[in-house]
Design a protein around this motif. Structure first.
Motif, mmCIF file in Angstrom:
data_model
loop_
_atom_site.group_PDB
_atom_site.id
_atom_site.type_symbol
_atom_site.label_atom_id
_atom_site.label_comp_id
_atom_site.label_asym_id
_atom_site.label_seq_id
_atom_site.Cartn_x
_atom_site.Cartn_y
_atom_site.Cartn_z
ATOM 1 N N SER A 272 0.807 -1.221 0.000
ATOM 2 C CA SER A 272 0.000 0.000 0.000
ATOM 3 C C SER A 272 0.841 1.271 0.000
ATOM 4 N N ARG A 273 2.123 1.186 0.358
ATOM 5 C CA ARG A 273 2.961 2.387 0.359
ATOM 6 C C ARG A 273 3.420 2.770 -1.045
ATOM 7 N N PHE A 274 3.098 1.941 -2.025
ATOM 8 C CA PHE A 274 3.494 2.228 -3.403
ATOM 9 C C PHE A 274 2.291 2.685 -4.216
ATOM 10 N N GLU A 275 2.530 3.607 -5.126
ATOM 11 C CA GLU A 275 1.508 4.067 -6.058
ATOM 12 C C GLU A 275 2.019 3.884 -7.477
ATOM 13 N N PRO B 298 5.129 -3.484 -6.697
ATOM 14 C CA PRO B 298 6.120 -4.571 -6.705
ATOM 15 C C PRO B 298 5.474 -5.953 -6.807
ATOM 16 N N HIS B 299 6.261 -6.898 -7.252
ATOM 17 C CA HIS B 299 5.815 -8.296 -7.305
ATOM 18 C C HIS B 299 5.552 -8.822 -5.897
ATOM 19 N N SER B 300 6.404 -8.429 -4.928
ATOM 20 C CA SER B 300 6.217 -8.868 -3.548
ATOM 21 C C SER B 300 6.797 -7.840 -2.589
ATOM 22 N N CYS B 301 6.009 -7.519 -1.564
ATOM 23 C CA CYS B 301 6.457 -6.611 -0.510
ATOM 24 C C CYS B 301 6.611 -7.348 0.817
ATOM 25 N N MET B 302 6.631 -8.667 0.764
ATOM 26 C CA MET B 302 6.742 -9.463 1.982
ATOM 27 C C MET B 302 8.102 -9.266 2.642
ATOM 28 N N LYS B 303 8.099 -9.171 3.965
ATOM 29 C CA LYS B 303 9.350 -9.099 4.718
ATOM 30 C C LYS B 303 10.105 -10.415 4.621
#
Length: 360
Positions: A43-46, A50-55
């Motif tokens: 959600s921080r991207f507009e 990205p393909h994945s924002c998982m930690k």
């Protein structure tokens, strides 16, 4: 890129699953040759997402038949990685990812941690990432070489003790010169209970879908309760040769074994003359002692060990040159010292069982 350095262990279906934890707030912008199983909170991207924002992303291989524009070299086999001895060309797996928010030089990039790999069960333990010499790539024309910002290696080791609580196979012995059949030790892989299936009467309801738990419930009832039995039979004793017949029997109604292999230790492999019904390679130790061999099935002939039943068996014959100074039929000398099936150490009969004699 991942390499399988083990001589006899495959990473089987449903394939490898690689997981790690990012050091900072890195994201995977794009990936080719694999995919992350979850996208996570982006959600921080507009705009571009990205393909994945998982930690802690979990990455899996792509299946066979993936479109060419989504492939790179050594990818897209459904996570299957062969043993190096059986097929070096498929003993590695690769994917390419573009990572963001990771720094822009080798001082700001932080190494990921907590690597894990599963194939599909437990058994592998991964060490920390270690920085090594940066990888270099040559262009298709061969006229230009580029170098990556940073390269690190992660080494994962396998332990059968972590993978399962009980053994996966056992060994039985017999010979033409003795009526005694030395069977697998009782309860070698567990003891009989109500979940095992009677011979030739598998229940589809009992087997269910091919999950780890269903495999445990689909074992044919036996005194040893092992999914796999390896039988070593000394078949003939000729003037210049002696012959052995090796039979692998699958007692698991819920699983077949593609590209099976055996590793056998016996002091006479230095005198092996011929093999019938299998491929063969000597696994000579660093000290030069040739007492270990690896056998595996012939492609499109017997490389598939089918589920328990009338077709759940494969055979191989070994012909040894006779060395009169060492050959003897006494004290079980003609029998193997150790046997491994698909990299798992099989339970051997006790040393005194041949002399005492036992039958199932």
């Amino acid at each position: 890129m991942g390499y399988n350095a083990m001589d006899s262990r495959w990473l089987h279906s449903p394939g490898w699953r690689l997981r790690w934890t990012w050091a900072e707030k890195e994201v995977i912008w794009s990936i080719i040759g694999a995919r992350s199983t979850e996208q996570g909170d982006c959600s921080r991207f507009e705009g571009n997402i990205p393909h994945s924002c998982m930690k802690d992303p979990k990455v899996v291989d792509l299946p066979l038949g993936t479109p060419y524009n989504m492939q790179i070299a050594n990818c897209c086999r459904g996570g299957l990685i062969s043993s190096y001895v059986q097929d070096p060309a498929t003993a590695s797996s690769s994917f390419h990812s573009s990572v963001g928010a990771s720094g822009n030089n080798n001082k700001t990039v932080r190494l990921p941690k907590n690597f894990t790999i599963r194939d599909p069960g437990l058994g592998y333990t991964c060490g920390p990432a270690k920085i090594v010499k940066s990888t270099r790539f040559r262009s298709a024309s061969g006229r230009r070489t580029t170098q990556v910002l940073m390269t690190w290696n992660v080494t994962c080791t396998y332990s059968s003790f972590l993978a399962r609580k009980t053994s996966a196979c056992c060994v039985s012995l017999s010979s033409f010169y003795n009526k005694t059949i030395v069977n697998c030790p009782n309860c070698a892989c567990g003891c009989q209970n109500s979940s095992c299936l009677k011979k030739d009467e598998p229940s589809s309801a009992s087997i269910g879908s091919p999950s780890k738990s269903s495999f445990l419930q689909a074992i044919q009832c036996s005194s040893h309760m092992c999914p796999i039995r390896v039988h070593w039979h000394v078949e003939r004793n000729l003037k210049k040769y002696w012959l052995v017949n090796v039979t692998i029997t699958n007692f698991n109604y819920g699983m077949n074994y593609s590209d099976w292999n055996l590793v056998i230790q016996h002091p006479q492999f230095d005198n092996l003359a011929l093999t019938f019904g299998s491929n063969y390679r000597s696994l000579t130790s660093p000290s030069g002692i040739n007492d270990t061999a690896m056998l595996w099935g012939i492609k499109h002939y017997n490389d598939l060990l089918r589920e328990a039943g009338p077709f759940g068996q494969v055979q191989s014959k070994l012909q040894f040159r006779k060395n009169s100074s060492t050959f003897t039929r006494q004290e079980g000398w003609t029998f193997p010292r150790r046997v491994y099936f698909n990299g798992d150490n099989c339970v051997m009969p006790t040393p005194d069982s041949w002399r005492e004699g036992s039958s199932d």
